[in-house]
Motif scaffolding. Sequence first.
Motif, mmCIF file in Angstrom:
data_model
loop_
_atom_site.group_PDB
_atom_site.id
_atom_site.type_symbol
_atom_site.label_atom_id
_atom_site.label_comp_id
_atom_site.label_asym_id
_atom_site.label_seq_id
_atom_site.Cartn_x
_atom_site.Cartn_y
_atom_site.Cartn_z
ATOM 1 N N VAL A 1 0.838 -1.202 0.000
ATOM 2 C CA VAL A 1 0.000 0.000 0.000
ATOM 3 C C VAL A 1 0.871 1.248 0.000
ATOM 4 N N LEU A 2 0.557 2.175 -0.894
ATOM 5 C CA LEU A 2 1.170 3.504 -0.883
ATOM 6 C C LEU A 2 0.432 4.359 0.139
ATOM 7 N N THR A 3 1.171 5.086 0.953
ATOM 8 C CA THR A 3 0.534 5.935 1.955
ATOM 9 C C THR A 3 1.249 7.283 2.038
ATOM 10 N N LYS A 4 0.544 8.264 2.514
ATOM 11 C CA LYS A 4 1.144 9.589 2.685
ATOM 12 C C LYS A 4 2.142 9.595 3.829
ATOM 13 N N SER A 5 1.906 8.735 4.848
ATOM 14 C CA SER A 5 2.806 8.695 5.996
ATOM 15 C C SER A 5 2.842 7.286 6.590
ATOM 16 N N ILE A 6 3.961 6.611 6.424
ATOM 17 C CA ILE A 6 4.116 5.287 7.044
ATOM 18 C C ILE A 6 4.078 5.413 8.555
ATOM 19 N N LEU A 7 4.764 6.408 9.089
ATOM 20 C CA LEU A 7 4.854 6.514 10.548
ATOM 21 C C LEU A 7 3.486 6.739 11.181
ATOM 22 N N ASN A 8 2.605 7.407 10.469
ATOM 23 C CA ASN A 8 1.250 7.582 10.989
ATOM 24 C C ASN A 8 0.591 6.222 11.219
ATOM 25 N N ILE A 9 0.743 5.304 10.259
ATOM 26 C CA ILE A 9 0.166 3.969 10.409
ATOM 27 C C ILE A 9 0.883 3.185 11.490
ATOM 28 N N LEU A 10 2.208 3.260 11.523
ATOM 29 C CA LEU A 10 2.961 2.506 12.520
ATOM 30 C C LEU A 10 2.710 3.030 13.938
ATOM 31 N N ASN A 11 2.341 4.294 14.058
ATOM 32 C CA ASN A 11 1.932 4.792 15.378
ATOM 33 C C ASN A 11 0.739 3.998 15.899
ATOM 34 N N HIS A 12 -0.212 3.731 15.008
ATOM 35 C CA HIS A 12 -1.388 2.937 15.396
ATOM 36 C C HIS A 12 -0.996 1.497 15.710
ATOM 37 N N CYS B 1 -3.806 -9.531 8.503
ATOM 38 C CA CYS B 1 -3.457 -8.353 7.705
ATOM 39 C C CYS B 1 -1.934 -8.278 7.579
ATOM 40 N N ARG B 2 -1.405 -8.566 6.399
ATOM 41 C CA ARG B 2 0.038 -8.573 6.184
ATOM 42 C C ARG B 2 0.344 -7.510 5.130
ATOM 43 N N LEU B 3 0.954 -6.409 5.574
ATOM 44 C CA LEU B 3 1.111 -5.241 4.724
ATOM 45 C C LEU B 3 2.558 -4.801 4.603
ATOM 46 N N ALA B 4 2.935 -4.453 3.372
ATOM 47 C CA ALA B 4 4.131 -3.655 3.134
ATOM 48 C C ALA B 4 3.634 -2.247 2.817
ATOM 49 N N LEU B 5 4.207 -1.263 3.465
ATOM 50 C CA LEU B 5 3.778 0.132 3.324
ATOM 51 C C LEU B 5 4.919 0.937 2.729
ATOM 52 N N PHE B 6 4.605 1.829 1.795
ATOM 53 C CA PHE B 6 5.685 2.672 1.281
ATOM 54 C C PHE B 6 5.211 4.102 1.076
ATOM 55 N N TYR C 1 9.167 9.700 -2.332
ATOM 56 C CA TYR C 1 9.890 10.961 -2.191
ATOM 57 C C TYR C 1 10.386 11.435 -3.552
ATOM 58 N N ASN C 2 9.948 12.630 -3.927
ATOM 59 C CA ASN C 2 10.489 13.368 -5.065
ATOM 60 C C ASN C 2 10.179 12.765 -6.432
ATOM 61 N N TYR C 3 9.156 11.950 -6.518
ATOM 62 C CA TYR C 3 8.700 11.496 -7.821
ATOM 63 C C TYR C 3 7.249 11.045 -7.692
ATOM 64 N N VAL C 4 6.550 10.951 -8.831
ATOM 65 C CA VAL C 4 5.158 10.501 -8.835
ATOM 66 C C VAL C 4 4.986 9.437 -9.918
ATOM 67 N N LYS C 5 4.041 8.537 -9.687
ATOM 68 C CA LYS C 5 3.617 7.557 -10.691
ATOM 69 C C LYS C 5 2.091 7.521 -10.604
ATOM 70 N N PRO C 6 1.410 8.389 -11.338
ATOM 71 C CA PRO C 6 -0.034 8.567 -11.161
ATOM 72 C C PRO C 6 -0.867 7.331 -11.472
ATOM 73 N N THR C 7 -0.326 6.388 -12.245
ATOM 74 C CA THR C 7 -1.091 5.175 -12.561
ATOM 75 C C THR C 7 -0.679 3.991 -11.690
ATOM 76 N N TYR C 8 0.119 4.255 -10.659
ATOM 77 C CA TYR C 8 0.580 3.170 -9.789
ATOM 78 C C TYR C 8 0.342 3.561 -8.330
ATOM 79 N N GLY C 9 -0.923 3.446 -7.934
ATOM 80 C CA GLY C 9 -1.291 3.791 -6.566
ATOM 81 C C GLY C 9 -1.888 5.181 -6.476
ATOM 82 N N LYS C 10 -3.149 5.265 -6.032
ATOM 83 C CA LYS C 10 -3.839 6.556 -5.901
ATOM 84 C C LYS C 10 -4.326 6.706 -4.461
ATOM 85 N N ILE C 11 -3.703 7.610 -3.719
ATOM 86 C CA ILE C 11 -4.042 7.822 -2.319
ATOM 87 C C ILE C 11 -5.412 8.493 -2.211
#
Length: 343
Positions: free
Chosen positions: A101-112, A159-164, A167-177
């Motif tokens: 899963v692409l996320t805006k903030s990994i640490l936000n999720i890991l806080n939970h 629930c088994r997740l890799a989170l990413f 930084y400094n690039y976009v791929k608009p067709t590969y993950g939409k937050i």
Amino acid sequence: MNTNENHQIRGVYESCIGVPDINYGVKFWNQFGYHVVEKGKLNSNSAEQLYQHQSELESIRLQHQDTDHSFIRLMKWNNPKNKGIGFTTNLRQDGNRWGVVLTKSILNILNHVEDAISKGEPWSYIMPHWLQVYAMDKGEPFFDAPLGVREGIALHPHCRLALFERYNYVKPTYGKIDPDSFLQSSQFTHHGILLRSNNTEHLKFYDECLGLLRQKEQTMGGKPTCSSGNIDTFGLGFTEIYHIHDFDDPRSTLDIKGHLSGRLKIVRMDESSKMKDVHDLSRPGSLGMSLLTYQVKDIAAYRKKVIDGGATEVTEIFENEFKEQSISFKSPDGLSWNLVGTL
């Protein structure tokens, strides 16, 4: 992007997750931006015909925003086959599956995740590590912006997740937050499977039989070149290597600007590698991430194709819990799959 709509298959359609509490599952995935689009049931005899597990089944399909792929199917078995893979601290299990899963903030999720651990819930995690995904020819630290991701792991029996985080690039067709979701995350950009195998012939099943686009293949690991994050993620020994094989939606391209989400990423380790075999703990009827589906045209033709391609335990065509024509089978490498014929 290749927009040819004549393809017979697309990227991974669904990640099927066995859950003990389907209502909690809906609430949980809603926090990532998923919403309910369909509900269905099968009686025990119908479930056995299609999924080879005799138990009443209730399922809910979840969609992320308006995507046509990377759905989640929550499967509540009245009598689960087993508890699934269970609690682990890394992804090193033969036959293991996970979502990315692409996320805006990994640490936000890991806080939970850390708060859940403090309350006694069975979570584990691997802290985010830096991965420079596109090398900079003349990049200089502190002066040039590096192109890369922070990638971490969050693991729960269901629930088994890799989170990413990019930084400094976009791929608009590969993950939409979904910016309005509580955890500001995307659909599953890709799905990972770990196999202990030296047989690369089995990989032909995914492109030559199913029709997926074979993407890059690479060998990684072996100190000192392997990142500490990957060592932790796969529990690698000092000199141990692994191989990655990517299979994409055939509408995708080999150029990064045309990459589409829905990728299947097979991580392959040597047969001598020591790890638990979890194939029987990661199949329909199990709790946790236990099945991936693909959406195809002409399911009768696909049934013949997978048989000719070496699949085993191929079912007849039956209606699934959403009234769709469907088949299940095991690929030549021993993994469980399901095809849905509504493309």
